[in-house]
Design a protein around this motif. Structure first.
Motif, PDB file in Angstrom:
ATOM      1  N   HIS A 100       0.807  -1.226   0.000  1.00 56.85           N
ATOM      2  CA  HIS A 100       0.000   0.000   0.000  1.00 56.85           C
ATOM      3  C   HIS A 100       0.839   1.274   0.000  1.00 56.85           C
ATOM      4  O   HIS A 100       0.452   2.275  -0.587  1.00 56.85           O
ATOM      5  CB  HIS A 100      -1.016  -0.009   1.151  1.00 56.85           C
ATOM      6  N   ASN A 101       2.005   1.283   0.629  1.00 58.09           N
ATOM      7  CA  ASN A 101       2.862   2.478   0.581  1.00 58.09           C
ATOM      8  C   ASN A 101       3.365   2.722  -0.832  1.00 58.09           C
ATOM      9  O   ASN A 101       3.464   3.867  -1.286  1.00 58.09           O
ATOM     10  CB  ASN A 101       4.053   2.340   1.531  1.00 58.09           C
ATOM     11  N   PHE A 102       3.659   1.646  -1.504  1.00 57.63           N
ATOM     12  CA  PHE A 102       4.131   1.738  -2.885  1.00 57.63           C
ATOM     13  C   PHE A 102       3.019   2.276  -3.791  1.00 57.63           C
ATOM     14  O   PHE A 102       3.255   3.137  -4.645  1.00 57.63           O
ATOM     15  CB  PHE A 102       4.591   0.342  -3.331  1.00 57.63           C
ATOM     16  N   LEU A 103       1.804   1.778  -3.598  1.00 59.42           N
ATOM     17  CA  LEU A 103       0.662   2.252  -4.386  1.00 59.42           C
ATOM     18  C   LEU A 103       0.413   3.742  -4.136  1.00 59.42           C
ATOM     19  O   LEU A 103       0.119   4.492  -5.058  1.00 59.42           O
ATOM     20  CB  LEU A 103      -0.587   1.448  -4.052  1.00 59.42           C
ATOM     21  N   ARG A 104       0.538   4.154  -2.868  1.00 55.94           N
ATOM     22  CA  ARG A 104       0.367   5.574  -2.537  1.00 55.94           C
ATOM     23  C   ARG A 104       1.402   6.426  -3.270  1.00 55.94           C
ATOM     24  O   ARG A 104       1.082   7.451  -3.864  1.00 55.94           O
ATOM     25  CB  ARG A 104       0.479   5.791  -1.028  1.00 55.94           C
ATOM     26  N   ASP A 105       2.663   5.979  -3.251  1.00 57.12           N
ATOM     27  CA  ASP A 105       3.720   6.745  -3.913  1.00 57.12           C
ATOM     28  C   ASP A 105       3.489   6.846  -5.413  1.00 57.12           C
ATOM     29  O   ASP A 105       3.699   7.910  -6.015  1.00 57.12           O
ATOM     30  CB  ASP A 105       5.087   6.116  -3.630  1.00 57.12           C
ATOM     31  N   ILE A 106       3.035   5.767  -6.015  1.00 58.41           N
ATOM     32  CA  ILE A 106       2.746   5.811  -7.453  1.00 58.41           C
ATOM     33  C   ILE A 106       1.590   6.776  -7.714  1.00 58.41           C
ATOM     34  O   ILE A 106       1.642   7.587  -8.642  1.00 58.41           O
ATOM     35  CB  ILE A 106       2.423   4.409  -8.001  1.00 58.41           C
ATOM     36  N   GLY A 107       0.556   6.697  -6.883  1.00 63.14           N
ATOM     37  CA  GLY A 107      -0.583   7.606  -7.054  1.00 63.14           C
ATOM     38  C   GLY A 107      -0.174   9.065  -6.928  1.00 63.14           C
ATOM     39  O   GLY A 107      -0.600   9.913  -7.714  1.00 63.14           O
ATOM     40  N   TYR A 157      -4.693   3.862  -8.939  1.00 62.48           N
ATOM     41  CA  TYR A 157      -3.784   3.426  -7.866  1.00 62.48           C
ATOM     42  C   TYR A 157      -4.357   3.718  -6.483  1.00 62.48           C
ATOM     43  O   TYR A 157      -4.234   2.902  -5.573  1.00 62.48           O
ATOM     44  CB  TYR A 157      -2.398   4.050  -8.022  1.00 62.48           C
ATOM     45  N   PHE A 158      -5.010   4.868  -6.324  1.00 64.81           N
ATOM     46  CA  PHE A 158      -5.570   5.180  -5.019  1.00 64.81           C
ATOM     47  C   PHE A 158      -6.781   4.307  -4.696  1.00 64.81           C
ATOM     48  O   PHE A 158      -7.055   4.048  -3.536  1.00 64.81           O
ATOM     49  CB  PHE A 158      -5.902   6.660  -4.887  1.00 64.81           C
ATOM     50  N   SER A 159      -7.498   3.845  -5.707  1.00 65.09           N
ATOM     51  CA  SER A 159      -8.622   2.947  -5.413  1.00 65.09           C
ATOM     52  C   SER A 159      -8.098   1.621  -4.868  1.00 65.09           C
ATOM     53  O   SER A 159      -8.730   1.008  -4.012  1.00 65.09           O
ATOM     54  CB  SER A 159      -9.493   2.727  -6.645  1.00 65.09           C
ATOM     55  N   ARG A 160      -6.928   1.194  -5.314  1.00 59.98           N
ATOM     56  CA  ARG A 160      -6.307  -0.014  -4.756  1.00 59.98           C
ATOM     57  C   ARG A 160      -5.716   0.280  -3.378  1.00 59.98           C
ATOM     58  O   ARG A 160      -5.744  -0.561  -2.494  1.00 59.98           O
ATOM     59  CB  ARG A 160      -5.221  -0.529  -5.699  1.00 59.98           C
ATOM     60  N   GLN A 205      -7.119  -0.105   5.687  1.00 62.10           N
ATOM     61  CA  GLN A 205      -7.932   0.665   6.619  1.00 62.10           C
ATOM     62  C   GLN A 205      -7.198   1.877   7.196  1.00 62.10           C
ATOM     63  O   GLN A 205      -7.746   2.961   7.268  1.00 62.10           O
ATOM     64  CB  GLN A 205      -8.423  -0.239   7.754  1.00 62.10           C
ATOM     65  N   LYS A 206      -5.933   1.717   7.577  1.00 63.35           N
ATOM     66  CA  LYS A 206      -5.244   2.830   8.229  1.00 63.35           C
ATOM     67  C   LYS A 206      -4.968   3.992   7.276  1.00 63.35           C
ATOM     68  O   LYS A 206      -4.783   5.109   7.701  1.00 63.35           O
ATOM     69  CB  LYS A 206      -3.943   2.356   8.872  1.00 63.35           C
ATOM     70  N   ASP A 207      -4.955   3.736   5.993  1.00 56.51           N
ATOM     71  CA  ASP A 207      -4.679   4.781   5.005  1.00 56.51           C
ATOM     72  C   ASP A 207      -5.915   5.173   4.209  1.00 56.51           C
ATOM     73  O   ASP A 207      -5.815   5.906   3.235  1.00 56.51           O
ATOM     74  CB  ASP A 207      -3.587   4.307   4.046  1.00 56.51           C
ATOM     75  N   HIS A 208      -7.067   4.699   4.636  1.00 54.57           N
ATOM     76  CA  HIS A 208      -8.294   4.912   3.878  1.00 54.57           C
ATOM     77  C   HIS A 208      -8.602   6.400   3.679  1.00 54.57           C
ATOM     78  O   HIS A 208      -8.954   6.824   2.592  1.00 54.57           O
ATOM     79  CB  HIS A 208      -9.447   4.202   4.582  1.00 54.57           C
ATOM     80  N   ALA A 209      -8.453   7.208   4.723  1.00 53.42           N
ATOM     81  CA  ALA A 209      -8.772   8.637   4.629  1.00 53.42           C
ATOM     82  C   ALA A 209      -7.849   9.345   3.645  1.00 53.42           C
ATOM     83  O   ALA A 209      -8.305  10.139   2.815  1.00 53.42           O
ATOM     84  CB  ALA A 209      -8.691   9.295   6.001  1.00 53.42           C
ATOM     85  N   ASP A 210      -6.550   9.055   3.712  1.00 51.73           N
ATOM     86  CA  ASP A 210      -5.617   9.673   2.770  1.00 51.73           C
ATOM     87  C   ASP A 210      -5.947   9.282   1.336  1.00 51.73           C
ATOM     88  O   ASP A 210      -5.896  10.112   0.431  1.00 51.73           O
ATOM     89  CB  ASP A 210      -4.178   9.270   3.090  1.00 51.73           C
ATOM     90  N   ALA A 211      -6.274   8.023   1.153  1.00 51.64           N
ATOM     91  CA  ALA A 211      -6.624   7.558  -0.197  1.00 51.64           C
ATOM     92  C   ALA A 211      -7.856   8.301  -0.698  1.00 51.64           C
ATOM     93  O   ALA A 211      -7.909   8.712  -1.863  1.00 51.64           O
ATOM     94  CB  ALA A 211      -6.869   6.054  -0.191  1.00 51.64           C
TER      95      ALA A 211
END
Length: 187
Positions: free
Chosen positions: A38-45, A60-63, A68-74
C-alpha cells in the motif's frame, strides 16, 4: 498543496516526478509483489498526480484505499484526482468521506464548494464557501465561489457586496473586479 510545491520547484521538480514515476513502475515490473504494497501504491498515485495523470492516480488510489489505516488519505487523493477529471460527483463522495475524519481541512471544504458550483448546486457551494470563510475570513477564492453562487441564485446585491469586500481585502483581485464589471454591464 501539490500544485504549490510543483510551482515552487519549477521544471526540475517536474522532471524528478516523471523519473520517480518511471522508476516506481519499473520496480513493479521486476517485482510484481510490490504492486500489492500500500505504501508503494500511494507513492505511485502521488507521482501520477504530480505528473497530471489523474486517471492513473485514481486507479492506484482505489487499490490503496483498501488498507484501513490509510483509507482517509486515499479518499483525499482520489477526491483530487476525480476533481481534476471533472468527475465532480465522485470527488464530492471522496471529499465528504475524508472531511468526516478531518473536519478542519479548509482546502477540502473549498474543493467541495468548487465541486458543487461546477454541478450548479449553488446552495451547497454557498454553504461550503461559508464554512471555509468561518475558518479563513480572508480566503479570496472562497469569497469568489460564494459571490458567484449568490449571483447564480439571483442575489445580485449580496454578491456585489462579497466582491467589493474581496477588493477591499486585496485591491488586485482581478476575478472579483471582473465579476463586478460583468454585473454592472448587465444592469
Amino acid at each position: 498543496y501539490l500544485a504549490q510545491e510543483r510551482e515552487s520547484r519549477g521544471k526540475s521538480y517536474s522532471r524528478q516526478a516523471v523519473r520517480s514515476l518511471h522508476h516506481l513502475l519499473e520496480a513493479i515490473r521486476y517485482n510484481p509483489f510490490l504492486g500489492k504494497n500500500h505504501n508503494f501504491l500511494r507513492d505511485i498515485g502521488l507521482c501520477c498526480i504530480l505528473n497530471e495523470r489523474f486517471k492513473e492516480a485514481e486507479r492506484y488510489f482505489s487499490r490503496f484505499k483498501t488498507q484501513q489505516k490509510d483509507h482517509a488519505d486515499a479518499r483525499y487523493y482520489m477526491g483530487l484526482a476525480t476533481f481534476k477529471l471533472k468527475k465532480y460527483n465522485n470527488a464530492i463522495q471522496h471529499f465528504r468521506w475524508f472531511i468526516k475524519e478531518n473536519p478542519d481541512r479548509d482546502d477540502v471544504l473549498l474543493k467541495l464548494a468548487e465541486s458543487f458550483y461546477a454541478l450548479e448546486d449553488y446552495a451547497k457551494a454557498k454553504q461550503y464557501s461559508l464554512e471555509v470563510l468561518q475558518i479563513h475570513p480572508n480566503d479570496l477564492f472562497a469569497r469568489l465561489i460564494l459571490g458567484k453562487s449568490l449571483l447564480a441564485q439571483g442575489e445580485t446585491r449580496e454578491a456585489l457586496r462579497i466582491f467589493h469586500e474581496s477588493l477591499v481585502r486585496d485591491p488586485g483581485h482581478l476575478e472579483s473586479f471582473s465579476e463586478i464589471v460583468r454585473i454592472r454591464r448587465e444592469e
